[in-house]
Design a protein around this motif. Sequence first.
Motif, PDB file in Angstrom:
ATOM      1  N   ALA A   1       0.841  -1.202   0.000  1.00  0.00           N
ATOM      2  CA  ALA A   1       0.000   0.000   0.000  1.00  0.00           C
ATOM      3  C   ALA A   1       0.878   1.255   0.000  1.00  0.00           C
ATOM      4  O   ALA A   1       0.569   2.239  -0.689  1.00  0.00           O
ATOM      5  CB  ALA A   1      -0.917  -0.005   1.219  1.00  0.00           C
ATOM      6  N   ILE A   2       1.980   1.205   0.738  1.00  0.00           N
ATOM      7  CA  ILE A   2       2.914   2.342   0.747  1.00  0.00           C
ATOM      8  C   ILE A   2       3.576   2.495  -0.617  1.00  0.00           C
ATOM      9  O   ILE A   2       3.660   3.600  -1.182  1.00  0.00           O
ATOM     10  CB  ILE A   2       3.977   2.152   1.846  1.00  0.00           C
ATOM     11  N   PHE A   3       4.070   1.379  -1.162  1.00  0.00           N
ATOM     12  CA  PHE A   3       4.732   1.436  -2.472  1.00  0.00           C
ATOM     13  C   PHE A   3       3.765   1.880  -3.566  1.00  0.00           C
ATOM     14  O   PHE A   3       4.155   2.585  -4.501  1.00  0.00           O
ATOM     15  CB  PHE A   3       5.326   0.069  -2.817  1.00  0.00           C
ATOM     16  N   ALA A   4       2.502   1.451  -3.474  1.00  0.00           N
ATOM     17  CA  ALA A   4       1.512   1.854  -4.478  1.00  0.00           C
ATOM     18  C   ALA A   4       1.257   3.354  -4.416  1.00  0.00           C
ATOM     19  O   ALA A   4       1.136   4.014  -5.463  1.00  0.00           O
ATOM     20  CB  ALA A   4       0.211   1.086  -4.256  1.00  0.00           C
ATOM     21  N   ALA A   5       1.163   3.899  -3.213  1.00  0.00           N
ATOM     22  CA  ALA A   5       0.953   5.336  -3.070  1.00  0.00           C
ATOM     23  C   ALA A   5       2.140   6.118  -3.636  1.00  0.00           C
ATOM     24  O   ALA A   5       1.960   7.133  -4.316  1.00  0.00           O
ATOM     25  CB  ALA A   5       0.743   5.688  -1.594  1.00  0.00           C
ATOM     26  N   ILE A   6       3.352   5.628  -3.396  1.00  0.00           N
ATOM     27  CA  ILE A   6       4.540   6.300  -3.922  1.00  0.00           C
ATOM     28  C   ILE A   6       4.568   6.216  -5.444  1.00  0.00           C
ATOM     29  O   ILE A   6       4.830   7.202  -6.146  1.00  0.00           O
ATOM     30  CB  ILE A   6       5.819   5.666  -3.320  1.00  0.00           C
ATOM     31  N   GLY A   7       4.301   5.012  -5.987  1.00  0.00           N
ATOM     32  CA  GLY A   7       4.336   4.837  -7.432  1.00  0.00           C
ATOM     33  C   GLY A   7       3.325   5.697  -8.166  1.00  0.00           C
ATOM     34  O   GLY A   7       3.592   6.170  -9.276  1.00  0.00           O
ATOM     35  N   SER A   8       2.171   5.903  -7.553  1.00  0.00           N
ATOM     36  CA  SER A   8       1.143   6.708  -8.208  1.00  0.00           C
ATOM     37  C   SER A   8       1.482   8.193  -8.224  1.00  0.00           C
ATOM     38  O   SER A   8       0.934   8.951  -9.030  1.00  0.00           O
ATOM     39  CB  SER A   8      -0.202   6.515  -7.498  1.00  0.00           C
ATOM     40  N   ALA A   9       2.371   8.617  -7.345  1.00  0.00           N
ATOM     41  CA  ALA A   9       2.637  10.047  -7.187  1.00  0.00           C
ATOM     42  C   ALA A   9       3.839  10.540  -7.975  1.00  0.00           C
ATOM     43  O   ALA A   9       4.048  11.754  -8.089  1.00  0.00           O
ATOM     44  CB  ALA A   9       2.843  10.371  -5.699  1.00  0.00           C
ATOM     45  N   VAL A  10       4.648   9.615  -8.531  1.00  0.00           N
ATOM     46  CA  VAL A  10       5.877  10.035  -9.215  1.00  0.00           C
ATOM     47  C   VAL A  10       5.801   9.636 -10.686  1.00  0.00           C
ATOM     48  O   VAL A  10       4.956   8.837 -11.097  1.00  0.00           O
ATOM     49  CB  VAL A  10       7.124   9.401  -8.561  1.00  0.00           C
ATOM     50  N   ASP A  11       6.723  10.209 -11.474  1.00  0.00           N
ATOM     51  CA  ASP A  11       6.759   9.942 -12.910  1.00  0.00           C
ATOM     52  C   ASP A  11       7.861   8.971 -13.310  1.00  0.00           C
ATOM     53  O   ASP A  11       7.842   8.449 -14.425  1.00  0.00           O
ATOM     54  CB  ASP A  11       6.943  11.243 -13.691  1.00  0.00           C
ATOM     55  N   ASN A  12       8.855   8.763 -12.428  1.00  0.00           N
ATOM     56  CA  ASN A  12       9.975   7.900 -12.788  1.00  0.00           C
ATOM     57  C   ASN A  12      10.561   7.247 -11.539  1.00  0.00           C
ATOM     58  O   ASN A  12      10.247   7.626 -10.413  1.00  0.00           O
ATOM     59  CB  ASN A  12      11.061   8.711 -13.528  1.00  0.00           C
ATOM     60  N   ILE A  13      11.425   6.256 -11.792  1.00  0.00           N
ATOM     61  CA  ILE A  13      12.022   5.485 -10.703  1.00  0.00           C
ATOM     62  C   ILE A  13      12.944   6.357  -9.860  1.00  0.00           C
ATOM     63  O   ILE A  13      13.065   6.162  -8.641  1.00  0.00           O
ATOM     64  CB  ILE A  13      12.803   4.282 -11.261  1.00  0.00           C
ATOM     65  N   GLN A  14      13.610   7.345 -10.479  1.00  0.00           N
ATOM     66  CA  GLN A  14      14.547   8.195  -9.731  1.00  0.00           C
ATOM     67  C   GLN A  14      13.834   8.963  -8.631  1.00  0.00           C
ATOM     68  O   GLN A  14      14.338   9.062  -7.501  1.00  0.00           O
ATOM     69  CB  GLN A  14      15.248   9.169 -10.692  1.00  0.00           C
ATOM     70  N   ASP A  15      12.679   9.531  -8.942  1.00  0.00           N
ATOM     71  CA  ASP A  15      11.924  10.244  -7.909  1.00  0.00           C
ATOM     72  C   ASP A  15      11.398   9.280  -6.855  1.00  0.00           C
ATOM     73  O   ASP A  15      11.354   9.614  -5.667  1.00  0.00           O
ATOM     74  CB  ASP A  15      10.751  10.991  -8.548  1.00  0.00           C
ATOM     75  N   ALA A  16      11.013   8.081  -7.269  1.00  0.00           N
ATOM     76  CA  ALA A  16      10.488   7.099  -6.323  1.00  0.00           C
ATOM     77  C   ALA A  16      11.562   6.610  -5.367  1.00  0.00           C
ATOM     78  O   ALA A  16      11.271   6.309  -4.203  1.00  0.00           O
ATOM     79  CB  ALA A  16       9.886   5.920  -7.080  1.00  0.00           C
ATOM     80  N   SER A  17      12.812   6.527  -5.830  1.00  0.00           N
ATOM     81  CA  SER A  17      13.887   5.996  -4.993  1.00  0.00           C
ATOM     82  C   SER A  17      14.110   6.838  -3.747  1.00  0.00           C
ATOM     83  O   SER A  17      14.555   6.328  -2.715  1.00  0.00           O
ATOM     84  CB  SER A  17      15.180   5.902  -5.801  1.00  0.00           C
ATOM     85  N   GLN A  18      13.816   8.118  -3.820  1.00  0.00           N
ATOM     86  CA  GLN A  18      13.987   8.980  -2.645  1.00  0.00           C
ATOM     87  C   GLN A  18      12.829   8.824  -1.668  1.00  0.00           C
ATOM     88  O   GLN A  18      13.022   8.900  -0.459  1.00  0.00           O
ATOM     89  CB  GLN A  18      14.105  10.434  -3.100  1.00  0.00           C
ATOM     90  N   LEU A  19      11.634   8.578  -2.177  1.00  0.00           N
ATOM     91  CA  LEU A  19      10.470   8.457  -1.306  1.00  0.00           C
ATOM     92  C   LEU A  19      10.332   7.074  -0.681  1.00  0.00           C
ATOM     93  O   LEU A  19       9.776   6.943   0.410  1.00  0.00           O
ATOM     94  CB  LEU A  19       9.199   8.787  -2.099  1.00  0.00           C
ATOM     95  N   GLN A  20      10.832   6.040  -1.367  1.00  0.00           N
ATOM     96  CA  GLN A  20      10.612   4.701  -0.866  1.00  0.00           C
ATOM     97  C   GLN A  20      11.465   4.367   0.365  1.00  0.00           C
ATOM     98  O   GLN A  20      11.318   3.286   0.929  1.00  0.00           O
ATOM     99  CB  GLN A  20      10.873   3.666  -1.963  1.00  0.00           C
ATOM    100  N   SER A  21      12.314   5.292   0.781  1.00  0.00           N
ATOM    101  CA  SER A  21      13.065   5.082   2.029  1.00  0.00           C
ATOM    102  C   SER A  21      12.122   4.959   3.224  1.00  0.00           C
ATOM    103  O   SER A  21      12.464   4.330   4.227  1.00  0.00           O
ATOM    104  CB  SER A  21      14.052   6.234   2.252  1.00  0.00           C
ATOM    105  N   PHE A  22      10.918   5.550   3.118  1.00  0.00           N
ATOM    106  CA  PHE A  22       9.946   5.429   4.209  1.00  0.00           C
ATOM    107  C   PHE A  22       9.493   3.978   4.382  1.00  0.00           C
ATOM    108  O   PHE A  22       9.052   3.593   5.473  1.00  0.00           O
ATOM    109  CB  PHE A  22       8.724   6.312   3.931  1.00  0.00           C
TER     110      PHE A  22
END
Length: 230
Positions: free
Chosen positions: A113-134
């Motif tokens: 659920a956390i990863f899905a929320a992050i994936g829906s909010a970003v456009d690329n893997i680079q932006d997601a890599s910073q948020l997925q630390s949570f």
Amino acid sequence: MFLLIYGQMVMTGIIEEKNNRVLEIVVSSVKPSSLMLGKIIGIGLVATVQVLIWAVLICGASMWLMPWVSASMAGADAQMLAVVGMLGNVNYILSLFIWLLLFLIGGFLFYSAIFAAIGSAVDNIQDASQLQSFAIIPIIVALIFSISVGNDPNSATAVWMSMIPFTSPMVMLARVPFDIASWQIWLSLAILYLSFVGLAWVAAKIYRVGIFMYGKKPTIKDFIRWARYK
């Protein structure tokens, strides 16, 4: 590793579908929350099948291989024979896999659920890599701590970390082989699954807004604002 690998599969799948504009077409006939849960459950079933394959292989080895190993270690010390005998107990191995499956499913649903929320909010893997630390940091902390749980599985820290949904899938599984009270295991499972329900509700609200956002790197304030939208 299951939580990280399959959780990130959910996230990267959503990012790819968002970039291909597939989600914009699909949500015209399906609720965003249903779409998100379908993605999570679909990938979760893949992880479940893999664990079941492992269970069949290991239980088979326990049934056919371990008796031969036990017979060839007749002169070994009593402690080693006890370990081999435990590994040859198919019912014991199967019970561990049942707990593994229950906590794997709960932990996967929670973190996906956390990863899905992050994936829906970003456009690329680079932006997601910073948020997925949570999501990654609690998993790493729980993994490191679960290694030392064997020294004192009934310590206050071990008990509390096995109840917190961010760490319980790893820490509680490390405590299960030490014959802890069954009510603690069931309580940990109940908290984990109830936490997923609450987190999925929040993640779905972020998901329904995030999949239509392009060209902007979201912040924590954006996530909070999207979660408050009615």
